[in-house]
Scaffold this motif. Structure first.
Motif, mmCIF file in Angstrom:
data_model
loop_
_atom_site.group_PDB
_atom_site.id
_atom_site.type_symbol
_atom_site.label_atom_id
_atom_site.label_comp_id
_atom_site.label_asym_id
_atom_site.label_seq_id
_atom_site.Cartn_x
_atom_site.Cartn_y
_atom_site.Cartn_z
ATOM 1 N N TYR A 46 -13.042 -3.536 -15.448
ATOM 2 C CA TYR A 46 -12.074 -4.141 -16.369
ATOM 3 C C TYR A 46 -11.568 -5.442 -15.766
ATOM 4 O O TYR A 46 -11.333 -5.526 -14.572
ATOM 5 C CB TYR A 46 -10.875 -3.207 -16.579
ATOM 6 N N LEU A 65 -0.082 -3.565 -7.433
ATOM 7 C CA LEU A 65 -1.221 -2.697 -7.149
ATOM 8 C C LEU A 65 -1.119 -1.414 -7.983
ATOM 9 O O LEU A 65 -2.090 -0.958 -8.598
ATOM 10 C CB LEU A 65 -1.178 -2.356 -5.664
ATOM 11 N N ILE A 66 0.063 -0.857 -7.994
ATOM 12 C CA ILE A 66 0.277 0.381 -8.755
ATOM 13 C C ILE A 66 0.135 0.101 -10.252
ATOM 14 O O ILE A 66 -0.461 0.885 -10.992
ATOM 15 C CB ILE A 66 1.660 0.987 -8.419
ATOM 16 N N ARG A 99 0.869 -1.178 0.000
ATOM 17 C CA ARG A 99 0.000 0.000 0.000
ATOM 18 C C ARG A 99 0.903 1.225 0.000
ATOM 19 O O ARG A 99 2.003 1.188 0.541
ATOM 20 C CB ARG A 99 -0.928 -0.021 1.210
ATOM 21 N N ARG A 100 0.401 2.303 -0.574
ATOM 22 C CA ARG A 100 1.301 3.411 -0.881
ATOM 23 C C ARG A 100 1.603 4.314 0.330
ATOM 24 O O ARG A 100 0.722 4.639 1.121
ATOM 25 C CB ARG A 100 0.713 4.284 -1.986
ATOM 26 N N ALA A 112 -9.336 3.779 -18.989
ATOM 27 C CA ALA A 112 -10.436 4.739 -18.878
ATOM 28 C C ALA A 112 -10.205 5.929 -19.810
ATOM 29 O O ALA A 112 -11.132 6.392 -20.482
ATOM 30 C CB ALA A 112 -10.574 5.211 -17.432
ATOM 31 N N GLY A 157 1.166 11.161 -8.969
ATOM 32 C CA GLY A 157 0.131 10.143 -8.862
ATOM 33 C C GLY A 157 0.651 8.734 -9.093
ATOM 34 O O GLY A 157 -0.054 7.761 -8.857
ATOM 35 N N GLU A 215 -1.689 -2.198 -11.674
ATOM 36 C CA GLU A 215 -3.104 -2.355 -12.004
ATOM 37 C C GLU A 215 -3.798 -0.997 -12.073
ATOM 38 O O GLU A 215 -4.602 -0.723 -12.954
ATOM 39 C CB GLU A 215 -3.803 -3.253 -10.979
ATOM 40 N N GLY A 216 -3.444 -0.129 -11.133
ATOM 41 C CA GLY A 216 -4.039 1.207 -11.117
ATOM 42 C C GLY A 216 -3.718 1.985 -12.383
ATOM 43 O O GLY A 216 -4.577 2.643 -12.967
ATOM 44 N N GLN A 217 -2.473 1.887 -12.810
ATOM 45 C CA GLN A 217 -2.080 2.584 -14.036
ATOM 46 C C GLN A 217 -2.819 2.031 -15.245
ATOM 47 O O GLN A 217 -3.256 2.785 -16.117
ATOM 48 C CB GLN A 217 -0.563 2.457 -14.257
ATOM 49 N N HIS A 269 -5.758 0.472 -15.273
ATOM 50 C CA HIS A 269 -7.170 0.894 -15.195
ATOM 51 C C HIS A 269 -7.356 2.335 -15.666
ATOM 52 O O HIS A 269 -8.226 2.626 -16.483
ATOM 53 C CB HIS A 269 -7.655 0.825 -13.740
ATOM 54 N N GLY A 270 -6.558 3.219 -15.088
ATOM 55 C CA GLY A 270 -6.712 4.634 -15.415
ATOM 56 C C GLY A 270 -6.421 4.894 -16.882
ATOM 57 O O GLY A 270 -7.073 5.722 -17.523
#
Ligand code: FES
Ligand code: FES
Lengths: 163, 809
Positions: free
Chosen positions: B735, B686-687, B34-35, B697, B521, B689-691, B693-694
């Motif tokens: 996704y 985690l990071i 976690r960040r 989008a 970010g 996957e976040g990248q 996803h974003g």
């Protein structure tokens, strides 16, 4: 100039304000409550969301004078005694933020959403947060976080009820 | 619906044990940490530029041109100066002698025209929103009020907003020298022969609509001076580049200028810029000796933050009857807008080498013409050139498949580089170091349920269901990790592509990492901590990452182009290696052993075959005390490294999208979206996957929702978030993501970068799906964004017998 009295994150402020002063500018520029950011000028982004007498409002579309006599909670007032609110924890755990600019508003809006629906479905979260824009995450992790936060909040409440 | 979405979301559960190189092992790299950044961001303690309040601070508001093209004939600021709270009012004339010209760092060709670009217009305006004057006042409301009291007369000139029209003989001229900014060409192989001998040729023209990057944090600048030196806080991605460029532009010596990027709320390329407002705030603080702040409103930002994309792509492909691609030809028009900003002309070049995608072919031909129009300049937006290229090749491969009556996956299989063929030098001359397109595609097809969806599609077609199912494929690769300095030099870019890191070991064994990357970010504080924890064997919690301030981080090339980990992360690793080497000397000395007999594992130096050991923390303290160090040893473990890669990195993957298109209303709904990406080794899943996803989008947003629209006079019609449709949670699907991991061979971490992959991949996947749904009706293209109206019109046009072209213009 009108004089108003507002409580923000538990502290009372008596302020003289121009009638046109936006609540978000009162918070940020006058009271130093910079935890609440501004993302737009058309009430679309939701970055500025705070709780006003318990319900979420976009503080860029409320005049400071309208908040006279109100109780306001911002992202800065959510944690108690150094312990994060379950929704803050959930956003952290689910990686529901990247740049974090939308995050204060998302968290406040999410908390309000749970007032009406304490266990929202995926779809309900998506619909319920329609007024809060995030450019970084693509929203999936935010949806996960809100549902996780909801679960943890109801568990905490149960804990309180049974103890 | 809910179950389906849930299933998507949980398809790849990220587990703490998700560890690189197999589970366990106690390594940090590969863990879904976690960040560290989150603590301040979820509690409202972040430091955005607009949060900064300084004693005596003044607020700046800009008056902006209401005309796309006009001569400024008169400016009168006298009344504005008398307004309450107003400290100063300036027009372009006031700054003319000192404001210089906003820099363009990428003169791509010999013939390029780089017009003078005054930060504040002096005699002529060339786009709506260009700054023409400013008020400096004691608060932001008063500054805004006084703008109304400035009088400016304009003599209107003709606007030109369409780049094709701009190239016509009689078109109004944006600049004296004409509307052509440059022509850039590139050719490999015998393109004539490839097309002459081919059995099939398909040509399409795709419109890459203009986009507004829309980072959620509006731009903000705070400038201050002590009379000698200057400090500029800015919501920027590029504090280091900005410092050099501002020094060159304003004449403030570089060593007298500190630039700080505090917490920055997203960028996506839009904050990779040297802006007029940054220059002007410095000049104002220099004049007034007071700290000044400017924060844009969103409407101001939509007008004046550089826009993205805006290209017209004519692409043709030639293939044999069995589908083997022979060659690709691209003729590109790129709308520069009114001026060339930092990397405006370079954006199409970043795509120039990617139009061959993952495919083998004999010949390639590329021409790009940069065109001036009376609109806000374009520049980097997430992917910068590569999304455009990938869109064009992936769209036309689907069109070729349709022409051949072949499954689009099968056509791709026949043409893509096999995993056994790496390293592979493409027709464009790039050497793709590694990849496995087969594996990513197999995984994606399985997750997607491709065959089943095709069967359902056939059924719906058969039934003439008004809601048709479309399946879109995108097998992308991208060139990232910008970049080898030599390559940038050969492309006429003004700077290099290295990255810098220093690692400082404190007396108690805690570690500070100073990085030249500038996150907004991306989670570098977390990821770099993971890297250092492994490299030095210190706890993750014991590492602090410093960035974004030129006074603490003096060297850097900043964050864009998916470069931070691939270049900056490697610099961190290399600096750690040097630290370890030094620490080993001290450890050996203290343990009275030869350094050759000392081994290092997990933070401990041990004399091989004995029980004698010292921790890195003990070595740190001993080095600090410096009482007993090897002769001549400089008493510090700190080290730095600057890494310049030999090659780009090439993430790849397969994205599959299923859409339901209502042929009666034109409405499109994404039913499922599967992304299998190969970004090499992963530091933090985690990071990553976040990248992804974003990124997806933002790519979907281009495909379905967003477009910057101008009227014929050059007025932007989408100035607010009410008019420019940024998708909300309710507009986007869940996704399903997964990864294959083929390590990059061009850097020691084996990483490839992930910031842009999703955006590059997803736009063609979605549009291919929409067109696929409508193909039985004769539709061959739907211009982006594929709104219900455009889908409906495309259907209408295709149904009209005289029309042969399914698309609408
Ligand atoms: S700042 Fe209030 S909605 Fe955008
Ligand atoms: S996390 Fe950046 S806008 Fe939501």
């Amino acid at each position: 100039m009108p004089r108003i009295s507002v409580t923000v994150d538990g502290i009372r402020y008596d302020e003289e304000v121009e009638p046109r002063l936006l609540l978000v500018h009162l918070l940020r520029d006058r009271l130093g409550k910079t935890g609440t950011p501004i993302g737009c000028d058309t009430s679309n982004c939701g970055a500025c969301t705070v709780l006003l007498d318990g319900r979420s409002v976009k503080s860029c579309s409320v005049l400071a004078v309208q908040a006279d006599g109100c109780d306001i909670v911002t992202i800065e007032g959510l944690s108690t005694g150094g312990t994060w609110h379950p929704m803050q924890r959930a956003f952290h755990e689910e990686h529901a933020l990247q740049c974090g600019y939308c995050t204060p508003g998302m968290i406040m809006a999410a908390i309000d959403l749970l007032h009406d629906d304490p266990d929202p479905s995926e779809e309900a979260v998506r619909e319920g947060l329609e007024g809060n824009l995030c450019r970084c995450t693509g929203y999936c992790t935010i949806v996960r976080a809100v549902r996780r936060g909801a679960r943890e909040m109801s568990q905490e409440q149960e804990g309180v009820a049974t103890s | 619906m809910t179950e389906q979405l849930d299933a998507g979301v949980v398809a790849r559960q990220i587990k703490e044990s998700d560890v690189l190189g197999g589970p366990g092992g106690g390594r940090e790299v590969g863990r879904a940490r976690r960040r560290k950044e989150d603590a301040r961001l979820v509690t409202g303690r972040s430091q955005w530029t607009d949060n900064i309040q300084l004693p005596g601070m003044l607020y700046v508001a800009f008056l902006r041109s209401p005309m796309a093209h006009a001569r400024i004939t008169r400016v009168d600021t006298s009344v504005a100066r008398t307004q309450p709270g107003v400290v100063a009012v300036f027009s372009g004339q006031d700054f003319a002698a000192e404001q210089g010209s906003l820099p363009c760092a990428w003169p791509v060709s010999e013939d390029i025209v780089i017009p003078d670009h005054p930060p504040m217009a002096v005699s002529e305006v060339r786009y709506v929103g260009e700054a023409v004057a400013c008020v400096v006042a004691t608060d932001r409301y008063k500054a805004a009020d006084a703008l109304d009291a400035i009088e400016i007369d304009y003599e209107p000139l003709d606007a030109v907003t369409d780049m094709t029209a701009a190239l016509d003989e009689g078109s109004p001229k944006v600049h004296e020298a004409g509307n052509k900014a440059f022509t850039w060409t590139f050719a490999q192989g015998d393109i004539e022969a490839a097309f002459r001998d081919a059995a099939v040729r398909v040509e399409r023209t795709f419109v890459q609509q203009r986009l507004i990057p829309s980072a959620m944090e509006p731009r903000a600048v705070v400038a201050q001076t002590d009379g000698d030196a200057f400090t500029l806080h800015s919501a920027t991605q590029i504090p280091h580049i900005l410092r050099v460029m501002l020094a060159l532009t304003t004449g403030i010596p570089e060593h007298k200028l500190r630039v700080v990027a505090p917490d920055v709320g997203g960028g996506f390329g839009s904050k990779l810029q040297v802006t007029a407002e940054e220059v002007l705030c410095l000049l104002i603080t220099r004049r007034l000796g007071k700290p000044v702040k400017w924060t844009e409103s969103r409407s101001e930002g939509n007008l004046t933050v550089h826009h993205g994309r805006d290209q017209l792509q004519r692409i043709s492909v030639a293939a044999d009857a069995d589908g083997r691609i022979r060659g690709v030809k691209v003729d590109l028009l790129a709308d520069m807008g009114a001026y060339l900003m930092l990397v405006t002309p370079g954006v199409p070049l970043l795509g120039a080498f990617m139009y061959s995608g993952i495919y083998k072919m004999d010949a390639y031909d590329f021409t790009c013409t940069g065109v001036f129009t009376t609109k806000m300049p374009t520049d980097a937006y997430r992917g910068a050139g590569r999304p455009e290229a990938t869109f064009a090749i992936e769209r036309i491969v689907d069109e070729l498949a349709a022409e051949l009556g072949m499954d689009p996956i099968e056509l791709r299989r026949r043409n893509w580089i096999q995993h056994t063929e790496f390293p592979y030098t493409t027709v464009c001359g790039l050497t793709y170091d590694s990849g496995n397109y087969e594996a990513a595609t197999e995984r994606a097809l399985a997750l997607f349920g491709y065959d089943k969806l095709r069967a359902e599609q056939a059924d719906r077609r058969e039934r003439e269901d008004p809601v048709q199912l479309g399946i879109g494929v995108s097998t992308y690769t991208e060139m990232c990790g910008l970049a080898p300095s030599r390559v940038l030099g050969s492309l006429s870019y003004g700077a290099g592509g290295w990255e810098h890191a220093s690692v400082r070991v404190l007396p108690t064994g805690k570690v500070e990492v100073v990085t030249g990357t500038s996150p907004h970010g991306q989670g570098h504080e977390t990821a770099w901590s993971q890297i250092v924890a492994d490299a030095l064997g210190v706890p993750f919690e014991d590492v602090a990452v410093l960035h974004g301030d030129t006074s603490s981080s003096h060297k850097g090339m900043d964050t864009y182009g998916s470069r931070s980990l691939v270049v900056g992360g490697v610099a961190v690793v290399q600096a750690c290696e040097k630290v370890k080497e030094k620490a080993k000397q001290v450890a050996a000395h203290l343990m009275e052993a030869s350094p050759d007999d000392v081994e290092f594992t997990r933070g401990e130096f041990r004399v091989r075959g004995t029980g004698t050991s010292r921790t890195i923390q003990e070595i740190a303290l001993a080095t600090f005390a410096a009482h007993d160090l090897p002769d001549g040893f400089e008493p510090r473990l700190d080290a730095d490294a600057t890494f310049d890669p030999d090659n780009f990195s090439f993430p790849h993957g397969t994205h599959l999208c299923a859409v339901e298109v209502d042929t009666e209303t034109g409405a499109t709904r994404i039913r499922s979206y599967v992304a299998v990406d190969d970004v090499g080794n992963v530091v933090n899943p985690l990071i990553v996957e976040g990248q992804v996803h974003g990124g997806i989008a933002q790519g979907i947003a281009q495909a379905l929702f967003e477009e910057a629209v101008h009227d014929a006079d050059g007025n932007l019609l989408t100035t607010t978030m009410a008019d420019y449709l940024l998708p909300s949670a309710a507009d986007l699907p869940a996704y399903t993501t997964d990864r294959t991991e083929t390590p990059a061979t061009t850097n020691p971490l084996g990483v490839k970068g992930v910031g842009e992959a999703g955006t590059i991949a997803s736009t063609p996947a979605v549009v291919n799906a929409v067109v696929d749904a409508l193909r039985p009706y004769g539709v061959r293209d739907v211009p982006m964004p594929c709104t219900p109206e455009r889908v409906w019109r495309a259907l209408g046009q295709a149904r009209t017998p005289q029309s042969t072209d399914g698309g609408l213009s």
